[in-house]
Design a protein around this motif. Structure first.
Motif, PDB file in Angstrom:
ATOM      1  N   VAL A 141       0.829  -1.212   0.000  1.00  0.00           N
ATOM      2  CA  VAL A 141       0.000   0.000   0.000  1.00  0.00           C
ATOM      3  C   VAL A 141       0.859   1.256   0.000  1.00  0.00           C
ATOM      4  O   VAL A 141       1.797   1.390   0.794  1.00  0.00           O
ATOM      5  N   VAL A 142       0.496   2.178  -0.890  1.00  0.00           N
ATOM      6  CA  VAL A 142       1.111   3.511  -0.947  1.00  0.00           C
ATOM      7  C   VAL A 142      -0.016   4.524  -0.781  1.00  0.00           C
ATOM      8  O   VAL A 142      -0.981   4.511  -1.547  1.00  0.00           O
ATOM      9  N   ALA A 143       0.095   5.376   0.226  1.00  0.00           N
ATOM     10  CA  ALA A 143      -0.946   6.377   0.512  1.00  0.00           C
ATOM     11  C   ALA A 143      -0.295   7.748   0.650  1.00  0.00           C
ATOM     12  O   ALA A 143       0.155   8.124   1.733  1.00  0.00           O
ATOM     13  N   PRO A 144      -0.234   8.511  -0.431  1.00  0.00           N
ATOM     14  CA  PRO A 144       0.428   9.819  -0.378  1.00  0.00           C
ATOM     15  C   PRO A 144      -0.456  10.889   0.264  1.00  0.00           C
ATOM     16  O   PRO A 144      -1.688  10.806   0.250  1.00  0.00           O
ATOM     17  N   SER A 145       0.180  11.912   0.798  1.00  0.00           N
ATOM     18  CA  SER A 145      -0.477  13.194   1.017  1.00  0.00           C
ATOM     19  C   SER A 145      -0.442  13.918  -0.322  1.00  0.00           C
ATOM     20  O   SER A 145       0.638  14.123  -0.888  1.00  0.00           O
ATOM     21  N   LEU A 146      -1.593  14.274  -0.849  1.00  0.00           N
ATOM     22  CA  LEU A 146      -1.617  14.989  -2.115  1.00  0.00           C
ATOM     23  C   LEU A 146      -0.803  16.289  -2.010  1.00  0.00           C
ATOM     24  O   LEU A 146      -0.709  16.872  -0.918  1.00  0.00           O
ATOM     25  N   PRO A 147      -0.221  16.763  -3.106  1.00  0.00           N
ATOM     26  CA  PRO A 147       0.354  18.111  -3.071  1.00  0.00           C
ATOM     27  C   PRO A 147      -0.685  19.110  -2.543  1.00  0.00           C
ATOM     28  O   PRO A 147      -1.868  19.021  -2.871  1.00  0.00           O
ATOM     29  N   ASN A 148      -0.239  20.027  -1.695  1.00  0.00           N
ATOM     30  CA  ASN A 148      -1.103  21.006  -1.005  1.00  0.00           C
ATOM     31  C   ASN A 148      -1.802  20.434   0.222  1.00  0.00           C
ATOM     32  O   ASN A 148      -2.551  21.163   0.889  1.00  0.00           O
ATOM     33  N   PHE A 149      -1.571  19.177   0.535  1.00  0.00           N
ATOM     34  CA  PHE A 149      -2.227  18.539   1.678  1.00  0.00           C
ATOM     35  C   PHE A 149      -1.179  17.930   2.606  1.00  0.00           C
ATOM     36  O   PHE A 149      -0.081  17.566   2.173  1.00  0.00           O
ATOM     37  N   GLY A 150      -1.553  17.782   3.868  1.00  0.00           N
ATOM     38  CA  GLY A 150      -0.706  17.072   4.814  1.00  0.00           C
ATOM     39  C   GLY A 150       0.709  17.598   4.828  1.00  0.00           C
ATOM     40  O   GLY A 150       0.948  18.810   4.909  1.00  0.00           O
ATOM     41  N   PHE A 151       1.656  16.695   4.718  1.00  0.00           N
ATOM     42  CA  PHE A 151       3.059  17.079   4.851  1.00  0.00           C
ATOM     43  C   PHE A 151       3.798  17.032   3.514  1.00  0.00           C
ATOM     44  O   PHE A 151       5.017  16.891   3.476  1.00  0.00           O
ATOM     45  N   SER A 152       3.025  17.169   2.432  1.00  0.00           N
ATOM     46  CA  SER A 152       3.601  17.331   1.097  1.00  0.00           C
ATOM     47  C   SER A 152       3.746  18.813   0.762  1.00  0.00           C
ATOM     48  O   SER A 152       3.037  19.662   1.311  1.00  0.00           O
ATOM     49  N   ASP A 153       4.655  19.093  -0.173  1.00  0.00           N
ATOM     50  CA  ASP A 153       4.782  20.453  -0.696  1.00  0.00           C
ATOM     51  C   ASP A 153       3.526  20.869  -1.453  1.00  0.00           C
ATOM     52  O   ASP A 153       2.756  20.013  -1.926  1.00  0.00           O
ATOM     53  N   GLY A 154       3.369  22.165  -1.597  1.00  0.00           N
ATOM     54  CA  GLY A 154       2.379  22.699  -2.506  1.00  0.00           C
ATOM     55  C   GLY A 154       3.073  23.380  -3.666  1.00  0.00           C
ATOM     56  O   GLY A 154       4.151  23.959  -3.500  1.00  0.00           O
ATOM     57  N   PRO A 155       2.508  23.318  -4.870  1.00  0.00           N
ATOM     58  CA  PRO A 155       3.097  24.041  -6.001  1.00  0.00           C
ATOM     59  C   PRO A 155       3.089  25.534  -5.748  1.00  0.00           C
ATOM     60  O   PRO A 155       2.196  26.056  -5.070  1.00  0.00           O
ATOM     61  N   THR A 156       4.067  26.211  -6.308  1.00  0.00           N
ATOM     62  CA  THR A 156       4.224  27.644  -6.028  1.00  0.00           C
ATOM     63  C   THR A 156       3.707  28.531  -7.154  1.00  0.00           C
ATOM     64  O   THR A 156       3.933  29.736  -7.136  1.00  0.00           O
ATOM     65  N   LYS A 157       3.023  27.936  -8.135  1.00  0.00           N
ATOM     66  CA  LYS A 157       2.413  28.742  -9.188  1.00  0.00           C
ATOM     67  C   LYS A 157       1.079  28.124  -9.572  1.00  0.00           C
ATOM     68  O   LYS A 157       0.832  26.941  -9.285  1.00  0.00           O
ATOM     69  N   PRO A 158       0.204  28.895 -10.191  1.00  0.00           N
ATOM     70  CA  PRO A 158      -1.127  28.387 -10.509  1.00  0.00           C
ATOM     71  C   PRO A 158      -1.102  27.348 -11.622  1.00  0.00           C
ATOM     72  O   PRO A 158      -0.105  27.189 -12.331  1.00  0.00           O
ATOM     73  N   GLY A 159      -2.232  26.649 -11.775  1.00  0.00           N
ATOM     74  CA  GLY A 159      -2.389  25.710 -12.868  1.00  0.00           C
ATOM     75  C   GLY A 159      -2.172  24.254 -12.508  1.00  0.00           C
ATOM     76  O   GLY A 159      -2.171  23.397 -13.388  1.00  0.00           O
ATOM     77  N   PHE A 160      -2.008  23.956 -11.219  1.00  0.00           N
ATOM     78  CA  PHE A 160      -1.805  22.560 -10.810  1.00  0.00           C
ATOM     79  C   PHE A 160      -3.175  21.882 -10.774  1.00  0.00           C
ATOM     80  O   PHE A 160      -3.896  21.906  -9.788  1.00  0.00           O
ATOM     81  N   ASN A 161      -3.497  21.248 -11.891  1.00  0.00           N
ATOM     82  CA  ASN A 161      -4.822  20.705 -12.147  1.00  0.00           C
ATOM     83  C   ASN A 161      -4.835  19.192 -11.873  1.00  0.00           C
ATOM     84  O   ASN A 161      -3.819  18.609 -11.504  1.00  0.00           O
ATOM     85  N   ILE A 162      -5.978  18.557 -12.090  1.00  0.00           N
ATOM     86  CA  ILE A 162      -6.100  17.130 -11.821  1.00  0.00           C
ATOM     87  C   ILE A 162      -5.073  16.300 -12.599  1.00  0.00           C
ATOM     88  O   ILE A 162      -4.493  15.362 -12.035  1.00  0.00           O
ATOM     89  N   PRO A 163      -4.784  16.586 -13.868  1.00  0.00           N
ATOM     90  CA  PRO A 163      -3.733  15.813 -14.538  1.00  0.00           C
ATOM     91  C   PRO A 163      -2.366  15.923 -13.857  1.00  0.00           C
ATOM     92  O   PRO A 163      -1.572  14.971 -13.904  1.00  0.00           O
ATOM     93  N   GLN A 164      -2.071  17.059 -13.232  1.00  0.00           N
ATOM     94  CA  GLN A 164      -0.798  17.200 -12.519  1.00  0.00           C
ATOM     95  C   GLN A 164      -0.784  16.354 -11.238  1.00  0.00           C
ATOM     96  O   GLN A 164       0.239  15.754 -10.901  1.00  0.00           O
ATOM     97  N   TYR A 165      -1.916  16.318 -10.533  1.00  0.00           N
ATOM     98  CA  TYR A 165      -1.998  15.410  -9.379  1.00  0.00           C
ATOM     99  C   TYR A 165      -1.789  13.973  -9.832  1.00  0.00           C
ATOM    100  O   TYR A 165      -1.075  13.192  -9.179  1.00  0.00           O
ATOM    101  N   ALA A 166      -2.424  13.602 -10.946  1.00  0.00           N
ATOM    102  CA  ALA A 166      -2.284  12.240 -11.467  1.00  0.00           C
ATOM    103  C   ALA A 166      -0.842  11.939 -11.848  1.00  0.00           C
ATOM    104  O   ALA A 166      -0.308  10.863 -11.530  1.00  0.00           O
ATOM    105  N   GLU A 167      -0.180  12.883 -12.531  1.00  0.00           N
ATOM    106  CA  GLU A 167       1.213  12.698 -12.916  1.00  0.00           C
ATOM    107  C   GLU A 167       2.100  12.525 -11.697  1.00  0.00           C
ATOM    108  O   GLU A 167       2.989  11.657 -11.662  1.00  0.00           O
ATOM    109  N   CYS A 168       1.859  13.323 -10.684  1.00  0.00           N
ATOM    110  CA  CYS A 168       2.671  13.261  -9.465  1.00  0.00           C
ATOM    111  C   CYS A 168       2.566  11.887  -8.808  1.00  0.00           C
ATOM    112  O   CYS A 168       3.578  11.262  -8.461  1.00  0.00           O
ATOM    113  N   LEU A 169       1.351  11.387  -8.652  1.00  0.00           N
ATOM    114  CA  LEU A 169       1.172  10.100  -7.971  1.00  0.00           C
ATOM    115  C   LEU A 169       1.669   8.944  -8.833  1.00  0.00           C
ATOM    116  O   LEU A 169       2.232   7.968  -8.309  1.00  0.00           O
TER     117      LEU A 169
END
Length: 412
Positions: A141-169
């Motif tokens: 099992v792998v259970a990430p904190s999404l970017p912008n959530f929990g103890f993960s980084d948040g992106p520093t510019k706009p436009g981080f959309n659902i495809p970017q979350y998908a790419e990250c995971l």
């Protein structure tokens, strides 16, 4: 990109705990004495809020909660997302240690977090009590904190959309050595895992969903299913599900509209005021569950993860804005999430107190459904509310259900 994966433990600085206590000590709560102030129809009852704030200030032990959370095997690593550089991603990762284990990506939503995996983790990996482990299959099992959530980084510019979350995971799974895997998700986890299946069907072999957002079948796209739906007589359970869905759109959707259109407005409140954050999230924990017996400690732990999150509470609500206002336009997001994907096998679990509870034929417009289960109890946070039911569904899907062919990939 650095290949280093670091062990991680939560350790909130004393200065943040001291500041929280100062803010709680001077909190001003509504006190007009009107009957409306304690009516759930108007939102979070003031009496509940007073009790929770008092407990938070006087008795809640964050350090004990922190120690409990740190029993989860947690890590961080840098993940590249095209156009956004590297993000430091926090995640829970536990292997079953058994041959043939299935890599499973667990994806939370809002106002959830990695804490939602805590109850299902020992069951899925076979590390729980012997009588609760069942006969498998078992999962890594792998259970990430999404970017912008929990103890993960948040992106520093706009436009981080659902495809970017998908790419990250997806990139996280590849980095952990899982070129092929299955997914499980609800809430935003539904949108993200559906998009993973759309973008990376060679890697995402199957998805299990406990939140089923779907359109009714259309004559031009699913003619047979459309005709079946015309002649289908709704069961009492299905009628209750449609009533629940109508209630959500009529009385429970205001948060979504605000977070989609003006996330910074509510974000300022959530960042500055722990009481505002508590009230905002506590309402959802109450309304979106099926009479789950929340303890005050559980409520405050959920809220504290947002309060102490790396990117801050305001960052978590931006996902709503970006999903509707960023390229690719919503049409592309909708096609990835609601379109029929023939390449990824689906398992669907319906819980009566979820937010969208449609008849079975809605879900079958999403892809090849190999497992379905309609439960008599449970709500939006199934992994936390009803862990045994959710794990049972996953085991049936990949054990004796139609997903067993997928499971064979890891038994070779």
């Amino acid at each position: 990109m650095s290949s280093e994966i670091r062990d991680f433990e939560i350790s909130i600085p004393d200065s943040k705990l001291d500041l929280l206590q100062q803010k709680l000590a001077i909190a001003i709560l509504p006190d007009d004495g009107s009957p409306m102030s304690d009516d759930w129809a108007y939102g979070t009852p003031v009496s509940d809020l007073k009790r929770l704030v008092t407990y938070w200030h006087n008795d809640f032990d964050w350090r004990a909660a922190e120690r409990n959370l740190n029993t989860l095997p947690q890590f961080t690593t840098l993940i590249s997302v095209e156009g956004f550089g590297e993000l430091n991603i926090h995640f829970v990762h536990q292997k079953s240690g058994r041959d043939g284990s299935i890599p499973l990506l667990f994806c939370h939503g809002w106002p959830g977090s990695f804490i939602e995996v805590s109850k299902i983790l020992p069951l899925l990996t076979g590390r729980g009590p012997k009588d609760a482990n069942g006969d498998g299959p078992y999962f890594d099992v792998v259970a990430p904190s999404l970017p912008n959530f929990g103890f993960s980084d948040g992106p520093t510019k706009p436009g981080f959309n659902i495809p970017q979350y998908a790419e990250c995971l997806h990139n996280l799974m590849l980095k952990l050595g899982y070129p092929q895997y299955v997914t499980q998700g609800g809430d935003w986890g539904y949108a993200i895992t559906r998009t993973i299946g759309h973008l990376y069907p060679q890697a995402c072999l199957a998805s299990h969903l406990n939140y089923i957002r779907a359109d009714p079948p259309a004559l031009t796209r699913q003619p047979l299913l459309y005709l079946q739906s015309l002649f289908h007589r709704l069961t009492p359970t299905e009628k209750a599900g449609l009533d629940r869905t109508a209630w959500f759109h009529r009385q429970g959707y205001a948060y979504n509209t605000l977070q989609t259109t003006r996330p910074s407005t509510i974000g300022a409140c959530l960042s500055d005021s722990p009481v505002a954050l508590l009230s905002w999230i506590y309402e959802k924990l109450h309304d979106w569950t099926d009479n789950y017996p929340w303890t005050d400690g559980e409520n405050l732990t959920w809220v504290s993860i947002y309060l102490f999150s790396k990117a801050g509470p305001a960052a978590s609500v931006r996902i709503y804005y970006e999903a509707q206002n960023t390229h690719p336009k919503p049409r592309a997001n909708t096609e990835a999430q609601l379109g029929y994907n023939p390449h990824v096998k689906l398992g669907l679990s319906y819980f009566p107190k979820d937010l969208l509870v449609y008849p079975w034929y809605y879900g079958r417009t999403l892809g090849p459904v190999v497992f379905e289960k309609v439960h008599e109890e449970g709500g939006h946070f199934a992994a936390y509310e009803k862990p045994e039911l959710l794990v049972g569904d996953l085991r049936k899907m990949f054990g004796e259900g139609g997903g067993r062919e997928v499971a064979k990939v890891w038994r070779l």
